[in-house]
Design a protein around this motif. Sequence first.
Motif, PDB file in Angstrom:
ATOM      1  N   GLU A  35       1.055  -1.128   0.072  1.00  0.00           N
ATOM      2  CA  GLU A  35      -0.178   0.024  -0.018  1.00  0.00           C
ATOM      3  C   GLU A  35       1.107   1.299  -0.050  1.00  0.00           C
ATOM      4  O   GLU A  35       0.849   2.016   0.703  1.00  0.00           O
ATOM      5  CB  GLU A  35      -0.649  -0.541   0.884  1.00  0.00           C
ATOM      6  CG  GLU A  35      -1.910  -1.347   1.425  1.00  0.00           C
ATOM      7  CD  GLU A  35      -2.806  -1.322   2.213  1.00  0.00           C
ATOM      8  OE1 GLU A  35      -2.725  -0.326   3.027  1.00  0.00           O
ATOM      9  OE2 GLU A  35      -3.728  -1.859   2.304  1.00  0.00           O
ATOM     10  N   TYR A  80      -6.052   4.174  -5.917  1.00  0.00           N
ATOM     11  CA  TYR A  80      -7.124   3.237  -5.652  1.00  0.00           C
ATOM     12  C   TYR A  80      -8.776   3.292  -5.707  1.00  0.00           C
ATOM     13  O   TYR A  80      -9.229   4.526  -5.710  1.00  0.00           O
ATOM     14  CB  TYR A  80      -6.375   3.473  -3.942  1.00  0.00           C
ATOM     15  CG  TYR A  80      -5.552   3.227  -3.926  1.00  0.00           C
ATOM     16  CD1 TYR A  80      -5.178   1.423  -3.190  1.00  0.00           C
ATOM     17  CD2 TYR A  80      -4.372   4.491  -3.740  1.00  0.00           C
ATOM     18  CE1 TYR A  80      -3.418   1.485  -3.158  1.00  0.00           C
ATOM     19  CE2 TYR A  80      -2.746   3.760  -2.963  1.00  0.00           C
ATOM     20  CZ  TYR A  80      -2.711   2.523  -3.160  1.00  0.00           C
ATOM     21  OH  TYR A  80      -1.527   1.995  -3.044  1.00  0.00           O
ATOM     22  N   THR A  87      -6.012  -1.538  -5.062  1.00  0.00           N
ATOM     23  CA  THR A  87      -5.932  -0.347  -6.404  1.00  0.00           C
ATOM     24  C   THR A  87      -6.575  -0.629  -8.351  1.00  0.00           C
ATOM     25  O   THR A  87      -7.385  -2.099  -7.376  1.00  0.00           O
ATOM     26  CB  THR A  87      -4.410  -0.517  -7.245  1.00  0.00           C
ATOM     27  OG1 THR A  87      -4.253  -2.675  -7.260  1.00  0.00           O
ATOM     28  CG2 THR A  87      -3.504  -0.383  -5.407  1.00  0.00           C
TER      29      THR A  87
END
Length: 147
Positions: A35, A80, A87
Amino acid sequence: MPFISRPGIPKNSFVMGNDTIANLITSIRNADMVEKGTVRVTATNITKNIGRTLLREGFIEDVREHQEGQKSFLISTSKYRRRKKRTYMTTSKRTSKPGLRIYSNYREIPKVLGGMGIVILSTSQGILTDREARQKKIGGEILCYVW
C-alpha cells in the motif's frame, strides 16, 4: 540479492537487471502489496510509454518524469478504489522476456479476463493495447498482461 558497490551507485541500493519493463511491473505490483502510493523506476522510452498506456487505461493515477542530475526517473502514482484500499491494477504479468520473445499477429492477440484486462504490445507504431492493435490490424511483441 547482494548489495553491489560501483562508482555512481549509492552503497545501499540494489542493482536491477537490464529488463526495465519487468522492473516497472514488479515495482508497481510490490508497491500495491504494501500500500505504498508512489513508485520510482528508471525512465526509458519504453517505460514512459507503458506508464502512459497504464494511465490512459485507468490503472494508475499519475505518471511523471523526474530528473536528478544526469539520471531520469519515472514516478508512478497508484489509483485506489474509493472505499476499499485496493488498487485498480490487481495483477500484472510479464510475458515476453529478454531470453524468450513472444510475438503475435493481430488475430491471435489473447484477451485477458474476457476483455476486462489489457495486453500491452510493442508494435511498429509504438506501444499499444490489445484493443488498439486489433483495431489497427497490426501485431507485435506481447510485453505484459495487466488486469
